[in-house]
Design a protein around this motif. Structure first.
Motif, PDB file in Angstrom:
ATOM      1  N   ARG A   1    -101.484  29.084  72.729  1.00 49.56           N
ATOM      2  CA  ARG A   1    -100.296  29.875  73.427  1.00 49.56           C
ATOM      3  C   ARG A   1     -99.373  28.795  73.905  1.00 49.56           C
ATOM      4  O   ARG A   1     -98.198  29.450  73.678  1.00 49.56           O
ATOM      5  CB  ARG A   1    -101.115  30.040  75.099  1.00 49.56           C
ATOM      6  CG  ARG A   1    -102.000  31.084  75.330  1.00 49.56           C
ATOM      7  CD  ARG A   1    -102.072  31.409  76.697  1.00 49.56           C
ATOM      8  NE  ARG A   1    -102.358  30.452  77.560  1.00 49.56           N
ATOM      9  CZ  ARG A   1    -103.725  30.253  77.928  1.00 49.56           C
ATOM     10  NH1 ARG A   1    -104.748  30.686  77.590  1.00 49.56           N
ATOM     11  NH2 ARG A   1    -103.944  29.182  78.843  1.00 49.56           N
ATOM     12  N   LEU A   2     -99.548  27.621  73.904  1.00 50.77           N
ATOM     13  CA  LEU A   2     -98.482  26.669  73.974  1.00 50.77           C
ATOM     14  C   LEU A   2     -97.469  26.508  72.856  1.00 50.77           C
ATOM     15  O   LEU A   2     -96.161  26.631  72.783  1.00 50.77           O
ATOM     16  CB  LEU A   2     -98.904  25.104  74.380  1.00 50.77           C
ATOM     17  CG  LEU A   2     -99.506  25.181  75.798  1.00 50.77           C
ATOM     18  CD1 LEU A   2    -100.311  23.836  75.915  1.00 50.77           C
ATOM     19  CD2 LEU A   2     -98.256  25.515  76.869  1.00 50.77           C
ATOM     20  N   ILE A   3     -98.231  26.508  71.409  1.00 48.94           N
ATOM     21  CA  ILE A   3     -97.351  26.444  70.469  1.00 48.94           C
ATOM     22  C   ILE A   3     -96.320  27.743  69.939  1.00 48.94           C
ATOM     23  O   ILE A   3     -95.523  27.915  69.508  1.00 48.94           O
ATOM     24  CB  ILE A   3     -98.323  26.098  68.938  1.00 48.94           C
ATOM     25  CG1 ILE A   3     -97.356  26.080  68.014  1.00 48.94           C
ATOM     26  CG2 ILE A   3     -99.005  27.421  69.036  1.00 48.94           C
ATOM     27  CD1 ILE A   3     -96.460  24.539  68.009  1.00 48.94           C
TER      28      ILE A   3
ATOM     29  N   ILE B   1     -95.420  27.626  63.908  1.00 44.50           N
ATOM     30  CA  ILE B   1     -96.147  28.470  64.691  1.00 44.50           C
ATOM     31  C   ILE B   1     -97.225  29.329  63.907  1.00 44.50           C
ATOM     32  O   ILE B   1     -98.283  29.527  64.041  1.00 44.50           O
ATOM     33  CB  ILE B   1     -95.164  29.389  65.426  1.00 44.50           C
ATOM     34  CG1 ILE B   1     -94.608  28.424  66.388  1.00 44.50           C
ATOM     35  CG2 ILE B   1     -95.830  30.425  65.894  1.00 44.50           C
ATOM     36  CD1 ILE B   1     -93.345  29.411  67.050  1.00 44.50           C
ATOM     37  N   ILE B   2     -96.612  29.753  62.606  1.00 43.98           N
ATOM     38  CA  ILE B   2     -97.711  30.656  61.783  1.00 43.98           C
ATOM     39  C   ILE B   2     -98.790  29.768  61.411  1.00 43.98           C
ATOM     40  O   ILE B   2     -99.761  30.307  61.274  1.00 43.98           O
ATOM     41  CB  ILE B   2     -96.687  31.139  60.506  1.00 43.98           C
ATOM     42  CG1 ILE B   2     -95.639  32.097  61.113  1.00 43.98           C
ATOM     43  CG2 ILE B   2     -97.521  31.829  59.553  1.00 43.98           C
ATOM     44  CD1 ILE B   2     -94.591  32.676  60.121  1.00 43.98           C
ATOM     45  N   LEU B   3     -98.306  28.653  61.129  1.00 42.39           N
ATOM     46  CA  LEU B   3     -99.398  27.717  60.459  1.00 42.39           C
ATOM     47  C   LEU B   3    -100.490  27.479  61.421  1.00 42.39           C
ATOM     48  O   LEU B   3    -101.778  27.405  61.088  1.00 42.39           O
ATOM     49  CB  LEU B   3     -99.010  26.472  60.073  1.00 42.39           C
ATOM     50  CG  LEU B   3     -99.820  25.353  59.463  1.00 42.39           C
ATOM     51  CD1 LEU B   3    -100.618  25.604  58.321  1.00 42.39           C
ATOM     52  CD2 LEU B   3     -99.245  24.047  59.012  1.00 42.39           C
ATOM     53  N   ALA B   4    -100.087  27.155  62.695  1.00 41.60           N
ATOM     54  CA  ALA B   4    -101.192  26.649  63.595  1.00 41.60           C
ATOM     55  C   ALA B   4    -101.932  27.957  64.184  1.00 41.60           C
ATOM     56  O   ALA B   4    -103.147  27.890  64.243  1.00 41.60           O
ATOM     57  CB  ALA B   4    -100.255  26.158  64.994  1.00 41.60           C
ATOM     58  N   THR B   5    -101.030  29.158  64.160  1.00 37.67           N
ATOM     59  CA  THR B   5    -101.873  30.331  64.496  1.00 37.67           C
ATOM     60  C   THR B   5    -102.805  30.650  63.460  1.00 37.67           C
ATOM     61  O   THR B   5    -103.860  31.107  63.917  1.00 37.67           O
ATOM     62  CB  THR B   5    -100.773  31.552  64.769  1.00 37.67           C
ATOM     63  OG1 THR B   5     -99.785  30.959  65.776  1.00 37.67           O
ATOM     64  CG2 THR B   5    -101.571  32.633  65.520  1.00 37.67           C
ATOM     65  N   ALA B   6    -102.476  30.749  62.207  1.00 42.36           N
ATOM     66  CA  ALA B   6    -103.267  31.016  61.128  1.00 42.36           C
ATOM     67  C   ALA B   6    -104.547  30.166  61.079  1.00 42.36           C
ATOM     68  O   ALA B   6    -105.743  30.701  60.614  1.00 42.36           O
ATOM     69  CB  ALA B   6    -102.638  31.103  59.774  1.00 42.36           C
ATOM     70  N   SER B   7    -104.168  29.001  61.449  1.00 45.60           N
ATOM     71  CA  SER B   7    -105.576  27.980  61.395  1.00 45.60           C
ATOM     72  C   SER B   7    -106.410  28.291  62.302  1.00 45.60           C
ATOM     73  O   SER B   7    -107.776  28.175  62.291  1.00 45.60           O
ATOM     74  CB  SER B   7    -105.042  26.593  61.469  1.00 45.60           C
ATOM     75  OG  SER B   7    -104.033  26.358  60.389  1.00 45.60           O
ATOM     76  N   ASP B   8    -105.826  28.551  63.376  1.00 43.92           N
ATOM     77  CA  ASP B   8    -106.906  28.969  64.744  1.00 43.92           C
ATOM     78  C   ASP B   8    -107.635  30.251  64.311  1.00 43.92           C
ATOM     79  O   ASP B   8    -108.994  30.281  64.837  1.00 43.92           O
ATOM     80  CB  ASP B   8    -105.841  29.021  65.812  1.00 43.92           C
ATOM     81  CG  ASP B   8    -106.773  29.406  67.143  1.00 43.92           C
ATOM     82  OD1 ASP B   8    -107.736  28.448  67.523  1.00 43.92           O
ATOM     83  OD2 ASP B   8    -107.057  30.569  67.419  1.00 43.92           O
ATOM     84  N   VAL B   9    -106.704  31.219  63.737  1.00 40.35           N
ATOM     85  CA  VAL B   9    -107.629  32.221  63.490  1.00 40.35           C
ATOM     86  C   VAL B   9    -108.776  32.301  62.317  1.00 40.35           C
ATOM     87  O   VAL B   9    -109.846  32.857  62.382  1.00 40.35           O
ATOM     88  CB  VAL B   9    -106.434  33.546  63.102  1.00 40.35           C
ATOM     89  CG1 VAL B   9    -107.150  34.724  62.232  1.00 40.35           C
ATOM     90  CG2 VAL B   9    -105.494  33.693  64.067  1.00 40.35           C
ATOM     91  N   ARG B  10    -108.566  31.201  61.377  1.00 36.49           N
ATOM     92  CA  ARG B  10    -109.347  31.199  60.324  1.00 36.49           C
ATOM     93  C   ARG B  10    -110.615  30.325  61.050  1.00 36.49           C
ATOM     94  O   ARG B  10    -111.771  30.588  60.406  1.00 36.49           O
ATOM     95  CB  ARG B  10    -108.744  30.455  59.295  1.00 36.49           C
ATOM     96  CG  ARG B  10    -109.600  30.167  57.810  1.00 36.49           C
ATOM     97  CD  ARG B  10    -108.896  29.339  56.774  1.00 36.49           C
ATOM     98  NE  ARG B  10    -108.642  28.018  57.252  1.00 36.49           N
ATOM     99  CZ  ARG B  10    -108.075  27.278  56.480  1.00 36.49           C
ATOM    100  NH1 ARG B  10    -107.634  27.653  55.332  1.00 36.49           N
ATOM    101  NH2 ARG B  10    -107.565  26.165  56.672  1.00 36.49           N
ATOM    102  N   SER B  11    -110.534  29.406  62.033  1.00 37.28           N
ATOM    103  CA  SER B  11    -111.563  28.537  62.555  1.00 37.28           C
ATOM    104  C   SER B  11    -112.616  29.499  63.404  1.00 37.28           C
ATOM    105  O   SER B  11    -113.697  29.439  63.293  1.00 37.28           O
ATOM    106  CB  SER B  11    -110.830  27.398  63.275  1.00 37.28           C
ATOM    107  OG  SER B  11    -110.093  27.700  64.299  1.00 37.28           O
TER     108      SER B  11
ATOM    109  N   VAL C   1    -103.744  22.885  63.244  1.00 38.00           N
ATOM    110  CA  VAL C   1    -103.182  23.418  64.262  1.00 38.00           C
ATOM    111  C   VAL C   1    -102.190  22.105  64.688  1.00 38.00           C
ATOM    112  O   VAL C   1    -100.724  22.436  64.822  1.00 38.00           O
ATOM    113  CB  VAL C   1    -104.000  23.789  65.721  1.00 38.00           C
ATOM    114  CG1 VAL C   1    -103.208  23.845  66.783  1.00 38.00           C
ATOM    115  CG2 VAL C   1    -104.822  24.899  65.204  1.00 38.00           C
ATOM    116  N   TRP C   2    -102.599  20.995  64.699  1.00 37.90           N
ATOM    117  CA  TRP C   2    -101.726  19.771  64.982  1.00 37.90           C
ATOM    118  C   TRP C   2    -100.655  19.815  63.978  1.00 37.90           C
ATOM    119  O   TRP C   2     -99.580  19.211  64.343  1.00 37.90           O
ATOM    120  CB  TRP C   2    -102.671  18.521  64.938  1.00 37.90           C
ATOM    121  CG  TRP C   2    -103.464  18.244  66.103  1.00 37.90           C
ATOM    122  CD1 TRP C   2    -104.912  18.269  66.150  1.00 37.90           C
ATOM    123  CD2 TRP C   2    -102.873  17.890  67.585  1.00 37.90           C
ATOM    124  NE1 TRP C   2    -105.121  17.995  67.432  1.00 37.90           N
ATOM    125  CE2 TRP C   2    -104.103  17.896  68.245  1.00 37.90           C
ATOM    126  CE3 TRP C   2    -101.814  18.007  68.218  1.00 37.90           C
ATOM    127  CZ2 TRP C   2    -104.001  17.676  69.710  1.00 37.90           C
ATOM    128  CZ3 TRP C   2    -101.442  17.771  69.281  1.00 37.90           C
ATOM    129  CH2 TRP C   2    -102.699  17.541  70.188  1.00 37.90           C
TER     130      TRP C   2
END
Length: 312
Positions: free
Chosen positions: A91-93, A129-139, A281-282
């Motif tokens: 949400r923050l990113i 933002i795309i990288l962080a969101t995609a990484s969270d979705v994959r995890s 995400v980081w």
């Protein structure tokens, strides 16, 4: 920036970070508390700024209507996003996409032109933002509520960008009147958060069953302590944000908000998040941070020059 603008920016980061931390602590206790929090925020701010009724109105009603719709709409969508399955860090990113939204709205409404460095910085922020969101979705496979939360967040970004541009334009044409804008939005926006009294009563009932602390010899629900601090910090943050837009620009205010959110991400990851933040995400957060630095070092946006008519 001028010393006064720097002081406003530093104060905004402190007030906004405090309000965000208290909000996340409240959401960790009760995920459906956003309507009560917004209602109390709006009521408190309207009462505190009601002294503007003694002055002559500075902005036309049409400007107030535009700022009301965009401001309240952004708050409602943001509340829905906070109640969804989107994690705190994501949400923050996602909120760092405000710079991209402000650039798009600034080009359309304020007819500004942006340098290559600014465009590259926005590209880096968007990629992060795309990288962080995609990484969270994959995890963790997303749910339908996750998707709704992301859409609500994007909608809130666009509405906030529109509000910032409209406010900057109004202040440029009619003078800075931060208190008037704050009072009008919070008084007229109250009905949006009081439309479901049964839900509000249920939320307050849950708070009575949560943790209590002893204060001046009385047992007080911890959520009320959090709420009191959050409302005071949030009001100060809104006042500083509105003033900073008037002293600088909507984009400058958004850049300061971006720095504030990076601080909030670190604090949330260390103090609030129930699970560790994934490394990718980081990485997305770091990429977006680099974009913010590049943007800050780039030249200011220029007004778009009118085209010259060709002589026959």
């Amino acid at each position: 920036m001028k010393p006064a603008a720097v002081a406003l920016a530093v104060s905004k980061v402190g007030a906004g970070g405090t309000a965000r931390l208290l909000t996340e602590l409240m959401l960790a206790q009760d995920k459906k508390c956003t309507s009560v929090v917004s209602l109390i925020e709006y009521l408190y701010t309207a009462l505190l700024s009601s002294h503007v009724l003694l002055r002559r109105r500075q902005l036309p009603l049409s400007c107030h209507a535009q700022l009301l719709l965009t401001g309240v709409g952004a708050t409602v969508l943001s509340n829905w996003a906070m109640e969804s399955d989107v994690p705190v860090a994501i949400r923050l990113i996602l909120k760092n996409g405000q710079l991209s939204a402000n650039m798009a709205v600034g080009a359309v409404l304020l007819r500004r032109r942006y340098s290559a460095g600014q465009v590259a910085a926005i590209g880096a922020i968007t990629a992060g933002i795309i990288l962080a969101t995609a990484s969270d979705v994959r995890s963790s496979p997303p749910t339908a509520q996750y998707g709704v939360g992301v859409l609500c967040m994007v909608g809130a970004l666009l509405l906030r960008a529109s509000r910032g541009a409209l406010q900057e334009k109004a202040f440029g044409e009619h003078g800075i009147c931060a208190q008037e804008v704050i009072f009008a939005q919070h008084l007229l926006g109250l009905p949006a958060f009081a439309m479901d009294p049964a839900s509000l009563r249920a939320t307050l009932g849950r708070w009575g069953e949560l943790q209590h602390i002893s204060l001046l010899g009385a047992s007080v629900p911890l959520m009320w302590i959090y709420l009191t601090g959050e409302v005071c910090a949030d009001h100060l943050h809104k006042l500083l944000t509105t003033r900073l837009v008037g002293e600088t620009s909507a984009l400058c205010s958004t850049l300061v908000s971006t720095i504030q959110r990076f601080v909030a991400i670190i604090v949330s990851a260390c103090c609030v998040a129930s699970t560790p933040v994934p490394r990718l995400v980081w990485a997305g957060i770091a990429l977006a941070a680099c974009g913010c630095v590049v943007y800050a070092l780039s030249e200011a946006p220029r007004p778009r020059q009118p085209r010259k008519m060709k002589s026959s």
